[in-house]
Write an enzyme that holds these catalytic residues in place. Structure first.
Site, PDB file in Angstrom:
ATOM      1  N   ASP A  37     -10.390  -8.838  52.697  1.00 10.69           N
ATOM      2  CA  ASP A  37     -10.859  -7.581  52.115  1.00 10.69           C
ATOM      3  C   ASP A  37     -12.071  -6.994  52.862  1.00 10.69           C
ATOM      4  O   ASP A  37     -13.105  -6.687  52.234  1.00 10.69           O
ATOM      5  CB  ASP A  37     -11.259  -7.798  50.642  1.00 10.69           C
ATOM      6  CG  ASP A  37     -10.181  -8.481  49.828  1.00 10.69           C
ATOM      7  OD1 ASP A  37      -8.996  -8.181  50.022  1.00 10.69           O
ATOM      8  OD2 ASP A  37     -10.541  -9.334  48.977  1.00 10.69           O
ATOM      9  N   GLU A 212      -3.839  -0.589  44.974  1.00  9.40           N
ATOM     10  CA  GLU A 212      -5.193  -1.103  44.763  1.00  9.40           C
ATOM     11  C   GLU A 212      -6.023  -0.823  45.995  1.00  9.40           C
ATOM     12  O   GLU A 212      -5.639  -0.022  46.856  1.00  9.40           O
ATOM     13  CB  GLU A 212      -5.160  -2.597  44.404  1.00  9.40           C
ATOM     14  CG  GLU A 212      -4.430  -3.466  45.407  1.00  9.40           C
ATOM     15  CD  GLU A 212      -4.429  -4.943  45.025  1.00  9.40           C
ATOM     16  OE1 GLU A 212      -4.954  -5.307  43.970  1.00  9.40           O
ATOM     17  OE2 GLU A 212      -3.913  -5.743  45.815  1.00  9.40           O
TER      18      GLU A 212
HETATM   19  O1  FUB Z   1      -8.964 -10.467  47.423  1.00  7.91           O
HETATM   20  C1  FUB Z   1      -8.461 -10.394  46.110  1.00  7.91           C
HETATM   21  C2  FUB Z   1      -7.612  -9.189  45.952  1.00  7.91           C
HETATM   22  O2  FUB Z   1      -6.533  -9.226  46.855  1.00  7.91           O
HETATM   23  C3  FUB Z   1      -8.326  -7.905  46.303  1.00  7.91           C
HETATM   24  O3  FUB Z   1      -9.217  -7.487  45.346  1.00  7.91           O
HETATM   25  C4  FUB Z   1      -7.143  -7.044  46.503  1.00  7.91           C
HETATM   26  O4  FUB Z   1      -7.420  -5.811  47.078  1.00  7.91           O
HETATM   27  C5  FUB Z   1      -6.285  -7.936  47.351  1.00  7.91           C
HETATM   28  O5  FUB Z   1      -6.680  -7.913  48.691  1.00  7.91           O
END
Ligand code: FUB
Length: 449
Positions: A37, A212
């Site tokens: 991320d 997301e």
């Molecule tokens: O890293 C945990 C979760 O996985 C993140 O918050 C999302 O965006 C995905 O990458």
């Protein structure tokens, strides 16, 4: 001083430079622990990257086989080649409103305003916190991009969800974006710590499949809302463009396709640095069997003249220029023969030791952008082969300048072969290594002196 302040203060003195003297800036960027991320930010002539820090949760320590993150590091570089790890900037135990054992320090973001650095992070709130239990988003504030970051006493009131991203428009208005089933956006107050209006759902985005990880930027007056979306089986990076920060947006296309090897998540950020745009994203390079232990990467990103984003094809070579005197990790290749060439871990049980390229007779590997900044005298190649054979090393391409023919005797052990180079070469060049004679040969790295 609180425990968090003391720890952050001490950490501000504990700066670690990673991989000194090694060949750097290929993908993945961080070679000694899992990172995911990545949120990149330009400050003056340096790039700072704030990733989350994946670990493996064992039974009795969080949720097994799930995302597991307890803290954040920040990394920085002024040449996109050598990166400094500034150490831990925030730990879950230091968040006053957070559950100290939730292992939920997921994707963060950081932004500068009026000389202060605001670090936004998700965490599970305590029942007693202003947003109650479950995922919410908090802020930690610092005077420097590498910290120390001091977390606020409460999360941002009214925000439930993950994947914060903050954008400041040219008129000074700041916006917070985040995700929870949908992608949300809301104005932030000048203090960067509170919402200035009700959140809205950015609803013109594809309605089917999880979205997301929003990341907003502005270019030539257009607002680019970029986000991972599961259009098919796993996440791909997409973008939509609007005329204002909260939309409406028009879906425009795909920035990066789904992972060909099935890593379920992707999460990104986009910056412009010294005239070039870069996409930071992640992949499970060091953990091919478990896609919740990921590693951050970066590749160059280009716009077409009319403003659309050219799809980014992930590379192992990544960005930046590698010094001839570094160990050139040629397994982070720019191009590889279609037949007879493959990449493998040096030791499957110790993935952080890295990879090698294996070349059958006739196969080749190319590595771009090496800076020949000193006179070359020799090339050293770390190889392993069962039979005697010969490698040819070219600069440019296979039909480029022949630099050396390197003979080796074989013997199933790693050996360092050194060969004198008499040709002059200076400036930035690509190299190609060809297996010209013998059986399969494994190459770990190449280095010039
Ligand atoms: O890293 C945990 C979760 O996985 C993140 O918050 C999302 O965006 C995905 O990458």
């Amino acid at each position: 001083m609180s425990r968090a302040q003391v720890k952050s203060y001490l950490l501000s003195f504990a700066v670690f430079t990673l991989w000194a003297g090694a060949a750097l800036a290929q993908n993945p960027l961080v070679r000694d622990h899992f990172t995911a991320d990545p949120s990149a930010m330009v400050v003056g002539d340096r790039v700072y990257v704030y990733p989350s820090h994946d670990i493996y949760c064992e039974e009795n320590n969080g949720r097994e086989n799930w995302f597991c993150m307890q803290d954040y590091h920040v990394f920085s570089s002024d040449n996109l080649t050598e990166w400094t790890d500034h150490g831990v900037i925030l730990h879950q135990e230091d968040v006053p409103w957070g559950n100290p054992t939730a292992n939920s320090m997921w994707a963060p973001d950081c932004i500068e305003r009026n000389g202060k650095y605001y670090f936004y992070f998700p965490d599970h709130g305590r029942e007693s916190s202003v947003n109650g239990k479950g995922f919410t988003i908090g802020v930690a504030v610092a005077d420097h991009p590498e910290g120390p970051f001091i977390p606020e006493s409460q999360p941002i009131k009214g925000v439930k969800g993950i994947d914060p991203n903050v954008f400041i428009d040219d008129d000074g208005q700041a916006y917070l974006y985040w995700s929870q089933e949908h992608i949300y956006g809301a104005k932030l107050k000048e203090n960067m710590l509170e919402l200035a209006g009700d959140p809205v759902i950015l609803k013109e985005l594809p309605s089917k499949g999880l979205k997301e990880g929003p990341y907003m930027f502005k270019k030539d007056g257009a607002y680019y809302l970029t986000y991972p979306h599961v259009a098919n089986k796993t996440e791909r990076l997409e973008y939509a463009v609007g005329k204002s920060p909260l939309g409406p947006f028009d879906f425009k296309g795909v920035i990066m396709d789904e992972s060909p090897t099935g890593c379920w998540t992707n999460h990104h950020s986009i910056i412009q640095f010294k005239g070039q745009h870069y996409l930071f994203y992640h992949h499970n390079d060091y953990s091919p069997g478990f896609d919740k232990n990921r590693s951050i990467r970066t590749d160059s990103l280009f716009f077409e003249d009319e403003g659309s984003i050219r799809k980014v094809v992930p590379t192992l070579r990544g960005i930046g220029v590698t010094k001839m005197t570094d160990r050139i990790q040629i397994d982070r290749y720019s191009a590889l023969a279609d037949k007879g060439a493959s990449i493998a871990f040096l030791d499957n049980k110790k993935p952080f030791q890295g990879w090698m390229v294996e070349l059958e007779n006739g196969a080749w590997v190319k590595y771009n952008r090496i800076s020949f900044h000193e006179k070359i005298h020799t090339v050293s190649i770390r190889i392993m082969a069962s039979k005697a054979g010969k490698l040819a090393l070219y600069s440019g391409n296979e039909k480029g300048q022949l630099l050396a023919k390197v003979r080796f005797s074989g013997g199933d052990n790693w050996e360092m072969i050194q060969k004198v180079i008499t040709d002059d070469i200076s400036g930035i060049h690509d190299i190609v290594l060809v297996n010209e004679e013998g059986g399969k040969v494994a190459v770990d790295w190449v280095k010039f002196e």
